[in-house]
Motif scaffolding. Structure first.
Motif, mmCIF file in Angstrom:
data_model
loop_
_atom_site.group_PDB
_atom_site.id
_atom_site.type_symbol
_atom_site.label_atom_id
_atom_site.label_comp_id
_atom_site.label_asym_id
_atom_site.label_seq_id
_atom_site.Cartn_x
_atom_site.Cartn_y
_atom_site.Cartn_z
ATOM 1 N N ASP A 77 -38.444 8.556 19.214
ATOM 2 C CA ASP A 77 -38.361 9.878 18.595
ATOM 3 C C ASP A 77 -37.532 9.862 17.327
ATOM 4 N N LEU A 78 -36.473 9.071 17.300
ATOM 5 C CA LEU A 78 -35.601 9.031 16.133
ATOM 6 C C LEU A 78 -36.240 8.307 14.959
ATOM 7 N N LEU A 79 -37.128 7.377 15.248
ATOM 8 C CA LEU A 79 -37.748 6.565 14.212
ATOM 9 C C LEU A 79 -39.088 7.107 13.741
ATOM 10 N N ASP A 80 -39.626 8.066 14.460
ATOM 11 C CA ASP A 80 -40.968 8.581 14.199
ATOM 12 C C ASP A 80 -41.060 9.230 12.824
ATOM 13 N N PRO A 81 -41.941 8.739 11.958
ATOM 14 C CA PRO A 81 -42.073 9.323 10.620
ATOM 15 C C PRO A 81 -42.597 10.757 10.634
ATOM 16 N N ALA A 82 -43.048 11.246 11.784
ATOM 17 C CA ALA A 82 -43.502 12.634 11.868
ATOM 18 C C ALA A 82 -42.326 13.605 11.898
ATOM 19 N N ASN A 83 -41.119 13.111 12.147
ATOM 20 C CA ASN A 83 -39.937 13.964 12.197
ATOM 21 C C ASN A 83 -39.416 14.264 10.806
ATOM 22 N N ARG A 84 -39.321 15.552 10.494
ATOM 23 C CA ARG A 84 -38.752 15.979 9.217
ATOM 24 C C ARG A 84 -37.266 16.245 9.381
ATOM 25 N N SER A 85 -36.514 16.097 8.322
ATOM 26 C CA SER A 85 -35.102 16.457 8.326
ATOM 27 C C SER A 85 -34.965 17.966 8.350
ATOM 28 N N ARG A 86 -34.134 18.455 9.249
ATOM 29 C CA ARG A 86 -33.853 19.896 9.361
ATOM 30 C C ARG A 86 -35.106 20.748 9.374
ATOM 31 N N HIS A 87 -36.131 20.267 9.950
ATOM 32 C CA HIS A 87 -37.390 21.003 9.970
ATOM 33 C C HIS A 87 -38.024 20.770 11.330
ATOM 34 N N ALA A 88 -38.734 21.735 11.827
ATOM 35 C CA ALA A 88 -39.388 21.581 13.124
ATOM 36 C C ALA A 88 -40.279 20.353 13.110
ATOM 37 N N SER A 89 -40.103 19.505 14.095
ATOM 38 C CA SER A 89 -40.906 18.294 14.191
ATOM 39 C C SER A 89 -41.695 18.323 15.482
ATOM 40 N N VAL A 90 -42.562 17.356 15.639
ATOM 41 C CA VAL A 90 -43.353 17.282 16.857
ATOM 42 C C VAL A 90 -42.465 17.077 18.065
ATOM 43 N N HIS A 91 -41.314 16.443 17.894
ATOM 44 C CA HIS A 91 -40.435 16.169 19.021
ATOM 45 C C HIS A 91 -39.412 17.268 19.235
ATOM 46 N N SER A 92 -38.912 17.885 18.185
ATOM 47 C CA SER A 92 -37.886 18.902 18.355
ATOM 48 C C SER A 92 -38.449 20.170 18.968
ATOM 49 N N ARG A 93 -39.762 20.390 18.843
ATOM 50 C CA ARG A 93 -40.352 21.561 19.486
ATOM 51 C C ARG A 93 -40.247 21.464 20.994
ATOM 52 N N ALA A 94 -40.262 20.246 21.509
ATOM 53 C CA ALA A 94 -40.139 20.049 22.949
ATOM 54 C C ALA A 94 -38.691 20.238 23.398
ATOM 55 N N HIS A 95 -37.756 20.159 22.463
ATOM 56 C CA HIS A 95 -36.336 20.270 22.762
ATOM 57 C C HIS A 95 -35.695 21.234 21.769
ATOM 58 N N PRO A 96 -35.863 22.554 21.961
ATOM 59 C CA PRO A 96 -35.344 23.533 21.001
ATOM 60 C C PRO A 96 -33.851 23.337 20.743
ATOM 61 N N GLY A 97 -33.482 23.465 19.486
ATOM 62 C CA GLY A 97 -32.080 23.377 19.115
ATOM 63 C C GLY A 97 -31.581 21.967 18.853
ATOM 64 N N ARG A 98 -32.339 20.952 19.223
ATOM 65 C CA ARG A 98 -31.890 19.585 19.010
ATOM 66 C C ARG A 98 -32.215 19.169 17.590
ATOM 67 N N LYS A 99 -31.249 18.555 16.923
ATOM 68 C CA LYS A 99 -31.458 18.058 15.557
ATOM 69 C C LYS A 99 -31.523 16.553 15.618
ATOM 70 N N TYR A 100 -32.425 15.976 14.849
ATOM 71 C CA TYR A 100 -32.511 14.532 14.708
ATOM 72 C C TYR A 100 -32.005 14.205 13.327
ATOM 73 N N GLN A 101 -30.983 13.374 13.264
ATOM 74 C CA GLN A 101 -30.424 13.029 11.973
ATOM 75 C C GLN A 101 -30.313 11.527 11.860
ATOM 76 N N CYS A 102 -30.357 11.047 10.634
ATOM 77 C CA CYS A 102 -30.136 9.630 10.405
ATOM 78 C C CYS A 102 -28.869 9.445 9.624
#
Length: 102
Positions: A77-102
Motif C-alpha cells: 500500500d505504501l509503495l503503490d503508485p495509485a496512492n496520491r499525496s494528501r489525496h483520497a487513494s484506492v487504499h485510504s478509502r478503505a481506511h478513512p483518516g489514514r494518511k500515507y506519507q513518504c
C-alpha cells in the motif's frame, strides 16, 4: 470525461499547491514509468514481503516515518503508485483518516 479526470484541468492538480517537498517528490515518482513497471513486476512476482518492500523503497530512495507494520498497513500500500499525496487513494478509502506519507 469529467473535469477532474482531464489532465489539462487545473482543478485536478489544486492539491499539489499544499504538498510538502517529500509529498511532491512522491507525486513525481509515482508517475515515473520505470517506477510503476518495477512496482507492478514486484507485485505480480508474489515476492512482496515487508523485507522486499523495504529493499524496493531503498532502491527508489523512499523513506517512511515508520515501518509498514507499525503503520498497520500492507507494505504494498505504501509503495503503490495509485496512492496520491494528501489525496483520497484506492487504499485510504478503505481506511478513512489514514494518511500515507513518504
Amino acid at each position: 470525461m469529467s473535469e477532474d479526470e482531464n489532465w489539462r484541468s487545473q482543478a485536478a492538480y489544486d492539491y499539489v499547491d499544499d504538498l510538502t517537498p517529500s509529498e511532491l517528490a512522491w507525486e513525481f515518482l509515482r508517475r515515473n514509468p520505470d517506477y510503476r513497471q518495477s512496482y507492478y513486476q514486484l507485485l505480480s512476482s508474489g515476492r512482496l514481503t515487508e523485507e522486499t518492500a523495504q529493499e524496493f523503497a531503498q532502491q527508489w530512495g523512499l523513506r517512511f516515518r515508520g515501518r509498514p507494520s507499525q503503520l498497520g498497513t500492507r507494505a504494498a500500500d505504501l509503495l503503490d503508485p495509485a496512492n496520491r499525496s494528501r489525496h483520497a487513494s484506492v487504499h485510504s478509502r478503505a481506511h478513512p483518516g489514514r494518511k500515507y506519507q513518504c
